[in-house]
Design an enzyme around this catalytic site. Structure first.
Site, short mmCIF file in Angstrom:
data_model
loop_
_atom_site.label_atom_id
_atom_site.label_comp_id
_atom_site.label_asym_id
_atom_site.label_seq_id
_atom_site.Cartn_x
_atom_site.Cartn_y
_atom_site.Cartn_z
N GLY A 375 0.80 -1.22 0.00
CA GLY A 375 0.00 0.00 0.00
C GLY A 375 0.83 1.27 0.00
N GLU A 502 6.94 -8.41 -9.70
CA GLU A 502 7.34 -9.66 -9.03
C GLU A 502 6.73 -10.87 -9.73
OE1 GLU A 502 9.72 -11.03 -7.59
OE2 GLU A 502 9.56 -10.21 -5.58
#
Length: 577
Positions: A375, A502
C-alpha cells in the site's frame, strides 16, 4: 434552460442521431414508400364503398375487383420495400452509435474503469443503442405514416359527411387525455429499468468472470441472494411497465368499441332514412380504423421516445468523456535514454494522495526495484510510468522530453510488462503472443520467442501447438505456463523498458526457477523496473527505491540500504536470514 427543460428537450437526441451520418437515400426512399403505402391504404375504403354500393351478382365490376387486387398487391410490395429501407436506416444508425461508443470506451483512461463496472459499459453499448434502433426503425415510421393516415382519412371523411366525422373525432381528445399521463409514467419506469438493467448486467458479468473465486469461497448462496435482488428489481420495473400497458390496451379497445357502436348506430339510422349509403357507412368504419389505430401506435412511439431520450443521455455521457491524453504527439525512439521522475505527486482522488513529491533517476540498461510496505505506492508508480494515470503534479521525462509529449502508442510500444497474474485473452496461444501487433508474425519468430522464454517445450506438448485455446483469462494453462507466454510476448515486442510486478511471486519452486531464467534473459540490456515482494529477487538490483506511504524514504543498493535504512534492514533480516 433549467435541468428539467434540458431533460425534456429532444435536441440532444436529434444531435446524436445526426452525428451518425444517417443514410439519407435509404431514409428518403423508406419515407416515400411509407407515404405511398399510406395513400394506397386511403383508397381502399373508397373502392370498397363503390363495390358495396353497387353490389349485386349482375353488377359485379371486373375492373373494380382487379383495381382493388392491384392496390392490395402494390401496397404489400411498397410496404415491404419501405419497411426494409427504414429498418436499414435504424440498423446503420445503431451500428454507427456502437462503433462510436466502442472506439470511445477503448480510448478512455484507466481511471474511468476504476469507477465503472465493465457490465454497465457493455449494457450501454448493447441495450441503450438497441432502444434507439427500435425507435428509428420501427416506431418512427409508424408515427410518420400514422400522421399521414389520420390527416388523409379525416380530410376524405369531412368531404363525405362532416357531421359523422365530427362525431367520430370525439374519440381523439379522449384518447390523448388517457395516453399523455400514462406516457409520462412510462418514461420514469423506462429510465429506471435501463439503469437497473445496466447494474444487473455488471453484477452478473463480475460474478461469472470470477467464478473460481466465488466457488472457492462457497459464495453461491450469497450470489444467489444478490442475483435474486437484481432480478426482483427488474421484475418490479417490468410489472410497473406491464400495469401501464394493461391499462392502455383495454382503454383503447373500449374507446374504439364505443366509437364503432356510435358510428354504426348513427350511421344505421342515416342509412335507414336514406341520407347515407351502405357503402359510405362501411367506408366510414374502415377510415375509423385508419384514425384510431395510428393513435395507439403514437402511444408506443412516445413511450419509446422517452426510453430513447433516457438512453441518449447515457450514451452522450460516455461520448462526451475525454479520451486518454496522448492520442497525438511525438513518435520517439527511447533507446539508451535515461528516465527522470521529477517531483511527482498523484492521488486517485484529491482527498487521498497516494504518491507525494517523488523524484529519482534511472540510467539506461539498469535495473531499479521498488520495495516497501504494502500500500506504499509501488504499483501506482508503475501506473504512472506506464501512463495509465497522469501525475497531479510533477513530470516524468525520457531523456529531456516529458513522456506526456509522446503519443501513447509510441511510448507503450517500447514498454514490456510482465505481472503476477499474466493477463490472457480468450483465444489461442498464437493470438496471445501477438496480441496488439498489427503486422502478422510468422511461426518461426513465434517459436523463437517461445524458446527464449522456455515456453516452447510445453507448447510442443499440446496437440494443437500454437493454435491451442487458452480459455478465458488463460484458465487452461498453469501459472508458470502463463508467465512464460507473457515473457515470450515481451520478447516478441523487443521493449526498451521492462516492467515486472514480481513475476515469480505466486509460482512453485520448479516453475519459479524456469521463469526466473527467462526473466534474466529478457532483462539483458533493457532498463528494468521491478516491484519486489521478496527481497531475494532484487539484492543485485542497481538501485532499490524504498517507498513508504507514497514517499521515498531511501534510495541505494541492497548493501547501502541495509546499513542506512532501518525498515529495509528489518525487511532483510526477516526475509534473508
Amino acid at each position: 434552460m433549467d435541468n428539467k427543460s434540458q431533460k425534456d428537450s429532444l435536441k440532444p437526441f436529434i444531435s446524436l442521431i445526426i452525428s451518425t451520418k444517417i443514410p439519407k437515400l435509404a431514409l428518403t426512399l423508406g419515407l416515400i414508400g411509407s407515404l405511398i403505402n399510406t395513400l394506397f391504404g386511403l383508397t381502399i375504403p373508397l373502392l370498397t364503398k363503390e363495390m358495396v354500393d353497387g353490389f349485386s351478382v349482375e353488377a359485379i365490376s371486373i375492373t373494380l375487383i382487379i383495381t382493388i387486387g392491384v392496390v392490395f398487391i402494390l401496397k404489400a410490395i411498397i410496404q415491404g420495400f419501405a419497411t426494409y429501407s427504414l429498418a436499414y436506416v435504424g440498423q446503420k444508425i445503431v451500428a454507427k452509435l456502437r462503433q462510436m461508443m466502442v472506439f470511445k470506451l477503448i480510448r478512455l483512461p484507466v481511471s474511468y474503469f476504476d469507477r465503472k463496472t465493465s457490465g454497465e459499459s457493455v449494457s450501454r453499448v448493447v441495450n441503450d443503442t438497441g432502444i434507439v434502433k427500435d425507435l428509428i426503425s420501427q416506431h418512427f415510421p409508424q408515427f410518420i405514416t400514422g400522421i399521414i393516415s389520420i390527416i388523409g382519412a379525416v380530410t376524405i371523411l369531412l368531404f363525405m359527411d362532416w357531421k359523422m366525422t365530427l362525431l367520430m373525432l370525439i374519440s381523439v381528445p379522449i384518447t390523448f387525455a388517457i395516453m399523455i399521463p400514462l406516457g409520462r409514467k412510462m418514461r420514469k419506469i423506462a429510465r429506471g429499468l435501463q439503469d437497473e438493467t445496466a447494474n444487473f448486467s455488471g453484477k452478473i458479468q463480475q460474478t461469472i468472470s470470477e467464478i473460481r473465486l466465488m466457488k472457492a469461497s462457497n459464495a453461491e448462496i450469497m450470489e444467489e441472494r444478490k442475483g435474486m435482488h437484481g432480478i426482483g428489481n427488474l421484475l418490479t420495473f417490468g410489472l410497473k411497465e406491464s400495469k401501464i400497458l394493461a391499462v392502455i390496451g383495454p382503454l383503447m379497445q373500449l374507446v374504439i368499441m364505443v366509437v364503432i357502436v356510435i358510428i354504426i348506430g348513427y350511421g344505421g339510422i342515416r342509412v335507414a332514412e336514406g341520407t347515407m349509403s351502405t357503402g359510405s357507412l362501411v367506408a366510414f368504419l374502415l377510415y375509423l380504423f385508419q384514425i384510431i389505430m395510428p393513435i395507439t401506435a403514437f402511444t408506443m412511439f412516445f413511450t419509446q421516445l422517452q426510453k430513447a431520450k433516457g438512453a441518449t443521455e447515457r450514451i452522450i455521457d460516455i461520448l462526451d468523456l475525454d479520451a486518454e491524453e496522448g492520442q497525438e504527439g511525438l513518435e520517439m525512439d527511447i533507446t539508451n535514454q535515461s528516465i527522470h521522475v521529477e517531483n511527482v505527486s498523484f492521488g486517485y482522488s484529491e482527498e487521498e494522495p497516494v504518491i507525494r513529491n517523488v523524484s529519482f533517476e534511472v540510467q539506461p540498461g539498469s535495473m531499479v526495484a521498488f520495495a516497501g510496505p504494502s500500500g506504499g505506492g509501488k504499483t501506482t508508480m508503475f501506473g504512472l510510468i506506464e501512463r495509465f494515470y497522469e501525475p497531479t503534479s510533477g513530470q516524468v521525462l525520457i531523456g529531456q522530453t516529458p513522456i506526456k509529449k509522446l503519443t501513447l502508442s509510441s511510448w507503450r510500444s517500447q514498454i514490456g510488462y510482465v505481472s503476477q497474474d499474466s493477463p490472457m485473452i480468450a483465444g489461442t496461444i498464437r493470438e496471445n503472443l501477438s496480441y496488439g501487433l498489427e503486422d502478422t508474425v510468422d511461426d518461426a519468430r513465434l517459436w523463437e520467442v517461445a524458446k527464449m522464454a522456455y515456453a516452447d517445450q510445453f507448447i510442443e506438448d499440446f496437440p494443437m501447438k500454437l493454435e491451442t485455446e487458452v480459455g478465458e483469462r488463460g484458465v487452461k494453462l498453469s501459472g508458470g505456463q502463463k508467465q512464460r507466454i507473457a515473457i515470450a510476448r515481451a520478447f516478441l515486442r523487443d521493449p526498451k523498458i521492462l516492467m515486472m510486478d514480481e513475476a515469480t511471486a505466486s509460482l512453485d519452486s520448479q516453475s519459479e526457477g524456469i521463469v526466473q531464467q527467462a526473466l534474466t534473459r529478457l532483462m539483458e540490456g533493457r532498463t528494468t523496473f521491478v516491484i519486489a515482494h521478496r527481497l531475494s529477487t532484487i539484492v543485485n538490483a542497481d538501485k532499490i527505491i524504498f517507498i513508504e506511504k507514497g514517499e521515498i524514504t531511501g534510495i541505494g543498493t541492497h548493501k547501502e540500504l541495509v546499513h542506512s535504512h532501518p525498515l529495509y534492514r528489518e525487511f532483510a533480516e526477516q526475509q534473508l536470514t
